[in-house]
Motif scaffolding. Structure first.
Motif, mmCIF file in Angstrom:
data_model
loop_
_atom_site.group_PDB
_atom_site.id
_atom_site.type_symbol
_atom_site.label_atom_id
_atom_site.label_comp_id
_atom_site.label_asym_id
_atom_site.label_seq_id
_atom_site.Cartn_x
_atom_site.Cartn_y
_atom_site.Cartn_z
ATOM 1 N N GLU A 188 -41.792 -63.942 17.787
ATOM 2 C CA GLU A 188 -39.929 -63.347 16.722
ATOM 3 C C GLU A 188 -39.449 -64.231 17.607
ATOM 4 O OE1 GLU A 188 -39.489 -63.430 13.054
ATOM 5 O OE2 GLU A 188 -40.649 -62.837 12.930
ATOM 6 N N LEU A 203 -34.134 -64.080 17.439
ATOM 7 C CA LEU A 203 -32.975 -62.898 17.732
ATOM 8 C C LEU A 203 -32.155 -63.716 18.180
ATOM 9 C CD1 LEU A 203 -33.559 -59.788 17.144
ATOM 10 C CD2 LEU A 203 -33.494 -60.884 15.269
ATOM 11 N N GLU A 255 -31.644 -68.020 7.254
ATOM 12 C CA GLU A 255 -32.315 -67.856 9.111
ATOM 13 C C GLU A 255 -30.732 -67.617 9.341
ATOM 14 O OE1 GLU A 255 -34.342 -70.917 12.446
ATOM 15 O OE2 GLU A 255 -33.634 -71.464 11.128
ATOM 16 N N LYS A 289 -31.052 -63.696 11.474
ATOM 17 C CA LYS A 289 -31.803 -63.632 12.867
ATOM 18 C C LYS A 289 -30.461 -64.076 13.581
ATOM 19 C CE LYS A 289 -36.533 -66.342 12.698
ATOM 20 N NZ LYS A 289 -36.838 -65.362 13.007
#
Length: 331
Positions: free
Chosen positions: A149, A151, A169, A173
């Motif tokens: 994942e 961020l 998205e 994120k």
């Protein structure tokens, strides 16, 4: 568990050395100042995240800062990588100020600050590319695969974040540093199953550290700076002016009246950063503007540097560890 610490990048060190050695009247001086300010802002933004990383459980997360890996074609560098038994999280930190708009149509980041509008590469795309490259890297190195994942953290608390209504998205994120831990909790809830054993985590961690490759940009070439444009001589550790004069066994600055016994080591750090990892007596005399071969030999010998060759053919090998970047600037 912090396995790779964050350090001042070699790029920042080189920019600082260039600015010390370049006359302020040089046409690229202001460009270098802007570039250094941008890099320092990024570094400070990443540093500000240390507070939030300190809340992570040492027995669950392995933390790697500034990992630079090779994906069989190019190098890619991640601000921070968090490894745990259930997933990997790539954290990209941006220390922007102003109003930030994530545009879903053209996948741009548009920053408005002081009435000026600028477009920047979309960090969401950068993070997604890093996810793909890291996944391929794990496969190429025959390491266990697990969900990856990412961020994008906007670290400046004064930044205002906006996005297109349909940019899902970005909503998922992009976060502020203050909301980072809450975002991490949501990711943890998604990946509850532990996929790696302690042995596998150690194997991946060892491989990440062994495959990390420090970048070494050629800034002279990038900014089209000729070596002859640079100022030669020992720079003063107190006021950074060049050159200092050699008086008996010490260096003296005629600008601020400071004395130093080891200012030549600071200046050799500049040589190492800007030119090469080896130096001869002749090159030392040219770079530090020393007329006496005997003084140059004394200075080189006093640093206990590794050597190859003999007599006038002696080559001295420099490294950042040996020179130690004495009293580096406080950032």
């Amino acid at each position: 568990m912090l396995l790779k610490e964050r350090q001042i990048s070699i790029r920042i060190r080189k920019l600082e050395a260039l600015l010390r050695r370049l006359p302020k009247t040089h046409p690229t001086y202001s460009d270098l100042e802007v570039e250094l300010a941008k890099n320092l802002a990024g570094y400070r933004g990443e540093q500000s995240m240390n507070y939030y990383y300190s809340y992570l459980m040492d027995n669950k997360y392995c933390i790697f800062h500034d990992l630079r890996l090779f994906d069989q074609q190019h190098y890619f560098q991640m601000d921070t990588l968090l490894l745990c038994p259930s997933f990997i999280l790539i954290v990209e930190v941006k220390n922007f100020i102003g109003t930030l708009f994530f545009d879903s149509n053209f996948k741009q980041l548009i920053r408005t600050h002081n009435g000026k509008e600028e477009a920047f590469p979309n960090p969401l795309i950068q993070a997604k590319n890093h996810q793909r490259k890291l996944s391929d890297w794990l496969e190429v190195n025959k390491l266990p695969s697990l969900p990856i994942e990412s961020l994008v953290v906007i670290s400046n608390p004064q930044a205002i974040i906006r996005t297109s209504p349909n940019y899902k998205e970005a909503f998922q994120k992009v976060t502020t540093s203050q909301n980072f831990l809450d975002k991490l909790v949501l990711i943890e809830a998604t990946y509850k199953t532990e996929r790696l054993t302690g042995k596998e985590i150690k194997k991946i961690s060892k491989m990440l550290l062994s495959k990390h490759a420090e970048g070494n940009p050629d800034l002279l070439r990038q900014f089209s700076i000729n070596k002859d444009d640079l100022l030669l001589g020992v720079y003063c550790p107190s006021c950074s002016r060049i050159p200092m004069n050699r008086i008996e066994t010490k260096w003296f600055c005629t600008f601020c009246n400071a004395y130093s016994s080891d200012a030549h080591i600071h200046s050799l750090s500049d040589y190492l950063l800007l030119f090469e990892t080896t130096i001869t007596n002749r090159k030392l005399r040219e770079f530090l503007r020393i007329e006496s071969r005997n003084i140059a030999t004394y200075l080189l010998s006093s640093m206990n540097l590794p050597t190859t060759g003999k007599g006038k053919g002696t080559t001295y090998h420099l490294s950042s560890t040996q020179l130690d970047y004495l009293d580096p600037p406080k950032h």
